[in-house]
Write a protein that holds these residues in place. Structure first.
Motif, short mmCIF file in Angstrom:
data_model
loop_
_atom_site.label_atom_id
_atom_site.label_comp_id
_atom_site.label_asym_id
_atom_site.label_seq_id
_atom_site.Cartn_x
_atom_site.Cartn_y
_atom_site.Cartn_z
N ASP A 157 0.56 -1.03 -0.21
CA ASP A 157 0.23 0.03 -0.10
C ASP A 157 1.03 0.86 -0.23
O ASP A 157 0.17 2.40 -1.07
N ALA A 163 3.15 1.57 -3.81
CA ALA A 163 2.17 1.79 -4.72
C ALA A 163 1.97 3.14 -4.25
O ALA A 163 0.94 3.38 -5.27
N GLY A 164 2.23 4.16 -3.38
CA GLY A 164 1.25 5.60 -3.16
C GLY A 164 2.08 6.26 -4.70
O GLY A 164 1.43 7.22 -4.99
N LEU A 177 0.25 5.06 -7.85
CA LEU A 177 -1.49 5.83 -7.86
C LEU A 177 -0.89 7.54 -7.67
O LEU A 177 -2.01 8.02 -8.53
N THR A 178 0.07 7.82 -7.83
CA THR A 178 0.14 9.80 -7.51
C THR A 178 -0.15 9.62 -9.14
O THR A 178 -0.43 10.50 -9.77
N TRP A 232 -0.51 8.28 -11.71
CA TRP A 232 -2.38 7.43 -12.18
C TRP A 232 -2.86 9.02 -12.76
O TRP A 232 -4.01 9.35 -12.83
N GLU A 233 -3.74 9.28 -11.14
CA GLU A 233 -3.90 10.85 -10.64
C GLU A 233 -3.53 11.96 -11.55
O GLU A 233 -4.55 12.52 -12.40
N ARG A 238 -0.04 8.75 -18.96
CA ARG A 238 0.50 8.20 -18.01
C ARG A 238 1.88 7.31 -18.34
O ARG A 238 2.54 7.26 -18.01
N THR A 276 -8.24 -0.18 -15.64
CA THR A 276 -8.17 1.19 -15.54
C THR A 276 -7.74 1.12 -17.08
O THR A 276 -7.36 0.68 -17.79
#
Length: 175
Positions: free
Chosen positions: A6, A9-10, A13-14, A16-17, A104, A174
């Motif tokens: 978790d 993966a930050g 995810l950053t 991606w966002e 991305r 996604t």
């Protein structure tokens, strides 16, 4: 292990966002998810879309209304049942998804360039195994909603009709 993953993966995810915000600033996260589901299952009907998004049919209908108004989704009568409406992406929606993926991938490539070749390969191998495990888990967690047989599903697919058994649908991905 889950807590470490978790935390690690930050950064992913950053990326991606940030790509989503740069590329799809004019649509919401729910609208983007709907566009991605329609991309994966071209011609999906509204009921299946609502199920795939885990939302009420009326909410999915309003979401589609907004996507049609934005020029990202088209509704047309179904091929087998004219009363049923099938959903399709517009060229604008396909362009939007392509921009999102390109953005991305550029960001990911820059980060991957700072990793060792062995690290990149280990990451790819681990992500592939993670994806496979997630797909198996998703299929196991969905129970058939009615009579189902492999032969019936194959016959439906050969006619271009999505299978009636939810476990046969692909895991939502996604963009």
């Amino acid at each position: 292990m889950a807590a470490e993953l978790d935390a690690a993966a930050g950064a992913l995810l950053t990326v991606w966002e940030a790509a989503r915000e740069r590329t799809t600033s004019r649509i919401s996260g729910a609208q983007l998810r709907a566009v991605m589901v329609v991309e994966q299952q071209d011609g999906i009907n509204l009921r299946r879309l609502a199920t795939g998004l885990d939302m009420l049919l009326s909410s999915a209908s309003r979401l589609c209304d907004r996507l049609v108004a934005a020029g990202l989704l088209e509704r047309e009568p179904g091929r087998f049942d004219r009363r049923e409406i099938s959903l399709h992406l517009t060229p604008e929606a396909r362009r939007l998804l392509a921009e999102l993926r390109d953005d991305r991938r550029q960001q990911l490539a820059a980060i991957l360039a700072d990793m060792t070749p062995a690290g990149r390969q280990a990451l790819l191998d681990g992500m592939r195994e993670f994806d496979e495990a997630a797909r198996r888990r998703e299929v196991r967690s969905v129970e058939p909603v009615g009579p189902w047989s492999p032969e019936a599903a194959a016959a439906q697919r050969s006619l271009g009709v999505p299978p009636e058994w939810p476990g046969d649908q692909s895991v939502a991905r996604t963009a």
